[in-house]
Motif scaffolding. Structure first.
Motif, mmCIF file in Angstrom:
data_model
loop_
_atom_site.group_PDB
_atom_site.id
_atom_site.type_symbol
_atom_site.label_atom_id
_atom_site.label_comp_id
_atom_site.label_asym_id
_atom_site.label_seq_id
_atom_site.Cartn_x
_atom_site.Cartn_y
_atom_site.Cartn_z
ATOM 1 N N ASN A 25 0.799 -1.225 0.000
ATOM 2 C CA ASN A 25 0.000 0.000 0.000
ATOM 3 C C ASN A 25 0.831 1.274 0.000
ATOM 4 N N ALA A 26 2.074 1.185 0.519
ATOM 5 C CA ALA A 26 2.919 2.380 0.476
ATOM 6 C C ALA A 26 3.376 2.635 -0.958
ATOM 7 N N GLY A 27 3.230 1.603 -1.814
ATOM 8 C CA GLY A 27 3.484 1.784 -3.249
ATOM 9 C C GLY A 27 2.263 2.423 -3.886
ATOM 10 N N SER A 87 0.439 16.197 -11.387
ATOM 11 C CA SER A 87 0.389 14.773 -11.749
ATOM 12 C C SER A 87 0.987 13.855 -10.696
ATOM 13 N N SER A 88 1.952 14.324 -9.926
ATOM 14 C CA SER A 88 2.586 13.481 -8.906
ATOM 15 C C SER A 88 3.277 14.385 -7.898
ATOM 16 N N SER A 89 3.630 13.825 -6.760
ATOM 17 C CA SER A 89 4.376 14.617 -5.771
ATOM 18 C C SER A 89 5.720 15.014 -6.356
ATOM 19 N N THR A 90 6.323 14.092 -7.097
ATOM 20 C CA THR A 90 7.619 14.378 -7.719
ATOM 21 C C THR A 90 7.514 15.614 -8.619
ATOM 22 N N ALA A 91 6.507 15.626 -9.475
ATOM 23 C CA ALA A 91 6.355 16.756 -10.415
ATOM 24 C C ALA A 91 6.055 18.048 -9.652
ATOM 25 N N ASP A 116 14.717 10.789 2.864
ATOM 26 C CA ASP A 116 13.546 11.095 2.039
ATOM 27 C C ASP A 116 13.510 10.225 0.786
ATOM 28 N N HIS A 117 12.343 10.092 0.224
ATOM 29 C CA HIS A 117 12.186 9.620 -1.153
ATOM 30 C C HIS A 117 12.888 10.652 -2.039
ATOM 31 N N GLU A 118 13.426 10.226 -3.150
ATOM 32 C CA GLU A 118 14.192 11.140 -4.012
ATOM 33 C C GLU A 118 13.348 12.347 -4.470
ATOM 34 N N ALA A 119 12.032 12.182 -4.449
ATOM 35 C CA ALA A 119 11.147 13.282 -4.874
ATOM 36 C C ALA A 119 11.391 14.563 -4.082
ATOM 37 N N ASN A 120 11.807 14.427 -2.818
ATOM 38 C CA ASN A 120 12.027 15.615 -1.978
ATOM 39 C C ASN A 120 13.524 15.849 -1.725
ATOM 40 N N HIS A 166 7.762 13.519 6.474
ATOM 41 C CA HIS A 166 6.934 13.320 7.674
ATOM 42 C C HIS A 166 7.082 11.870 8.156
ATOM 43 N N VAL A 167 7.031 10.953 7.164
ATOM 44 C CA VAL A 167 7.254 9.526 7.449
ATOM 45 C C VAL A 167 8.118 8.991 6.314
ATOM 46 N N SER A 168 9.190 8.289 6.674
ATOM 47 C CA SER A 168 10.001 7.670 5.619
ATOM 48 C C SER A 168 9.256 6.463 5.065
ATOM 49 N N ASN A 169 9.293 6.309 3.742
ATOM 50 C CA ASN A 169 8.568 5.179 3.139
ATOM 51 C C ASN A 169 9.297 3.854 3.366
ATOM 52 N N ILE A 170 10.467 3.915 4.006
ATOM 53 C CA ILE A 170 11.197 2.698 4.376
ATOM 54 C C ILE A 170 11.019 2.431 5.875
ATOM 55 N N VAL A 193 7.606 19.704 3.479
ATOM 56 C CA VAL A 193 7.450 18.381 4.071
ATOM 57 C C VAL A 193 6.814 17.413 3.078
ATOM 58 N N ASP A 194 7.439 16.247 2.949
ATOM 59 C CA ASP A 194 6.861 15.167 2.147
ATOM 60 C C ASP A 194 5.938 14.350 3.052
ATOM 61 N N GLY A 195 4.634 14.473 2.790
ATOM 62 C CA GLY A 195 3.654 13.759 3.620
ATOM 63 C C GLY A 195 3.093 12.523 2.938
ATOM 64 N N VAL A 196 3.765 12.074 1.856
ATOM 65 C CA VAL A 196 3.214 10.977 1.040
ATOM 66 C C VAL A 196 2.991 9.706 1.861
ATOM 67 N N ALA A 197 3.945 9.380 2.741
ATOM 68 C CA ALA A 197 3.826 8.130 3.499
ATOM 69 C C ALA A 197 3.068 8.318 4.814
ATOM 70 N N PHE A 198 2.661 9.551 5.076
ATOM 71 C CA PHE A 198 1.903 9.848 6.303
ATOM 72 C C PHE A 198 0.402 9.913 6.013
ATOM 73 N N PHE A 216 1.428 15.500 -0.836
ATOM 74 C CA PHE A 216 1.107 14.070 -0.769
ATOM 75 C C PHE A 216 0.437 13.613 -2.056
ATOM 76 N N SER A 217 0.446 12.298 -2.255
ATOM 77 C CA SER A 217 -0.048 11.721 -3.517
ATOM 78 C C SER A 217 -1.370 11.009 -3.276
ATOM 79 N N PHE A 218 -2.369 11.340 -4.082
ATOM 80 C CA PHE A 218 -3.695 10.743 -3.879
ATOM 81 C C PHE A 218 -3.694 9.228 -4.087
ATOM 82 N N TYR A 219 -2.801 8.733 -4.946
ATOM 83 C CA TYR A 219 -2.876 7.293 -5.246
ATOM 84 C C TYR A 219 -2.401 6.417 -4.097
ATOM 85 N N LYS A 220 -1.864 7.048 -3.057
ATOM 86 C CA LYS A 220 -1.515 6.285 -1.845
ATOM 87 C C LYS A 220 -2.585 6.507 -0.783
ATOM 88 N N VAL A 221 -3.520 7.401 -1.077
ATOM 89 C CA VAL A 221 -4.583 7.748 -0.116
ATOM 90 C C VAL A 221 -5.930 7.369 -0.747
HETATM 91 C C1 LIG Z 1 7.530 9.023 0.719
HETATM 92 C C2 LIG Z 1 7.293 9.252 -0.739
HETATM 93 N N1 LIG Z 1 7.482 10.471 -1.239
HETATM 94 C C3 LIG Z 1 7.281 10.745 -2.529
HETATM 95 C C4 LIG Z 1 6.885 9.761 -3.410
HETATM 96 C C5 LIG Z 1 6.684 10.121 -4.850
HETATM 97 O O1 LIG Z 1 5.327 10.262 -5.121
HETATM 98 P P1 LIG Z 1 4.841 10.415 -6.631
HETATM 99 O O2 LIG Z 1 4.858 9.053 -7.238
HETATM 100 O O3 LIG Z 1 3.454 10.987 -6.515
HETATM 101 O O4 LIG Z 1 5.768 11.335 -7.306
HETATM 102 C C6 LIG Z 1 6.689 8.467 -2.948
HETATM 103 C C7 LIG Z 1 6.305 7.387 -3.880
HETATM 104 O O5 LIG Z 1 6.508 6.225 -3.636
HETATM 105 C C8 LIG Z 1 6.910 8.201 -1.576
HETATM 106 O O6 LIG Z 1 6.733 6.982 -1.074
#
Ligand SMILES: Cc1ncc(COP(=O)(O)O)c(C=O)c1O
Length: 410
Positions: A25-27, A87-91, A116-120, A166-170, A193-198, A216-221
């Motif tokens: 689900n974190a994916g 389109s994504s948190s990365t973008a 952090d995820h590389e996005a941030n 906010h939360v590491s995805n690992i 703050v990257d809140g994607v995993a929170f 944050f990314s809707f596809y994880k929520v």
């Molecule tokens: C913690 C975290 N930040 C950022 C991202 C990137 O999100 P997006 O795919 O919306 O760019 C992810 C995606 O796995 C993530 O887990």
């Protein structure tokens, strides 16, 4: 949540009726009917270009505006103009960094983390080209924690922004965002703050935390592949735009949404709120509460259930001598969310998930784009970690099923 409640919750997600146990689900999470219906309804009935004078265009414009308004309420933002979609948190973070590249000056400093995820991280490193100095705030590799004392050593009068997760995805541990933000603000810098995993696990409250930017990314929520960036209005209005030259600086958030938002996904994202409200109505009889308060009750229910799942799975992981958990062994709701990463003695992480696949259970391995963390923890040679990530719709029975399989193969 009780058994009957979890049954109700699961009934909202057609994908959960086929016996497959989703632990990635974190994916990306599954989607309830409310989301799919909203997207489909928009496309089938309102798919026009906004900004025209005719009725349907005005209607669609109102729907998109309503979506920003609802998300502002849901995350406790002061103004719908603070909601930037993309389109994504990365973008969204790349766009934000592009804008800030013209706002900061050469010699200014930005701090990123190594967890952090590389996005941030990547978008901020790109600011080096504009003469910005980048520093890295590293976690303590023994406690897996970001320590304020370390951050204090890195910050100077030139620090303009600190980007952290906010939360590491690992690791799955929750960083005290309010405390960290206060520390950074006291030293005169902004936070991103990257809140994607929170966000899939707890209620987002940008006002309480006083954050400047939060993504944050809707596809994880439980929503579509789409994302939201909150930005404090006073700040957004000062930032240089990255849209066409004739889009005014005052045009917030449009100046940060080149090519405009995706209309069907913007409207569709509010299906998440509909879903959460459906869960609220199933559990509570009060109808006078505002949206933010209703969502708080729903996330409290989810949190309670997730803590149960966490406790069970952590008991298993810590009982196995050949498993090393990468993250906190604490199960409490204040400390972590149910995202668990581990490595197994003498076995590469890539070997394990394929052995689980045959049981109709989805888990995965890798660095999850937190490559710097995996490298710094010395885990690249074992192909990263095995990650099991749960959300509120997972059941205790599914966790037990996974435990039985892992116990057999490890
Ligand atoms: C913690 C975290 N930040 C950022 C991202 C990137 O999100 P997006 O795919 O919306 O760019 C992810 C995606 O796995 C993530 O887990």
């Amino acid at each position: 949540m009780s058994t009957s409640d979890i049954n109700f919750v699961r009934q909202q997600f057609p994908a959960l009726t086929n016996g497959f146990a989703f632990f990635d689900n974190a994916g990306g999470s599954q989607v309830p009917v409310q989301v799919a219906n909203k997207i489909s309804h928009y496309l089938l009935h309102s798919n026009v270009q906004l900004g025209a004078s005719y009725r349907i265009s005005k209607q669609s414009e109102a729907m998109v505006a309503t979506a920003s308004g609802l998300w502002a309420q849901a995350i406790n933002a002061a103004d719908p103009a603070e909601i930037v979609m993309g389109s994504s948190s990365t973008a969204l973070l790349q766009n934000l960094a592009r804008s800030l590249a013209h706002y900061f000056k050469p010699g200014d400093e930005v701090i990123v983390t190594n967890c952090d995820h590389e996005a941030n991280i990547g978008p901020w490193l790109g600011l080096e080209e504009a003469g910005i100095v980048i520093k890295t705030w590293k976690i303590n590799p023994d406690s897996f924690q970001l320590e304020l004392e370390e951050l204090g050593k890195l910050m100077t009068s030139k620090t303009r922004l600190v980007a952290f997760t906010h939360v590491s995805n690992i690791l799955g541990s929750i960083n005290p965002v309010e405390e960290i933000t206060r520390f950074i603000h006291e030293r005169g810098a902004l936070v991103c703050v990257d809140g994607v995993a929170f966000a899939p696990h707890r209620q987002v409250d940008v006002k309480k935390w006083d954050v400047d930017f939060y993504v944050f990314s809707f596809y994880k929520v439980f929503g579509p592949h789409y994302a939201l960036l909150y930005g404090r209005h006073a700040l957004l209005s000062q930032l240089p735009g990255i849209n066409h030259y004739f889009i005014a600086r005052e045009d917030v958030p449009y100046k940060l949404q080149p090519g405009n938002v995706n209309f069907e996904l913007t409207v569709g994202s509010t299906g998440i709120i509909d879903y959460l409200d459906t869960v609220f109505a199933q559990h509570f009889e009060v109808s006078t509460w505002d949206l933010f308060s209703r969502l708080k009750q729903v996330f409290d229910l989810f949190t309670e259930h997730e803590e149960q799942l966490t406790r069970r799975f952590l008991e298993f992981l810590t009982s196995k001598k050949n498993i090393r958990l990468i993250g906190s062994v604490e199960f409490s709701r204040e400390v972590r969310v149910p995202t668990f990463s581990f490595v197994v003695e003498n076995i590469k992480s890539s070997v394990i998930p394929p052995q689980v696949d045959g049981y109709d259970i989805g888990i995965r391995w890798g660095d999850f784009y937190a490559r710097r963390l995996i490298n710094d923890l010395g885990l690249s040679d074992v192909d990263g970690v095995v990650r099991v990530s749960m959300v509120h719709y997972n059941t205790v029975e599914e966790v037990d099923r996974l435990i039985r399989v892992l116990d057999r193969i490890l």
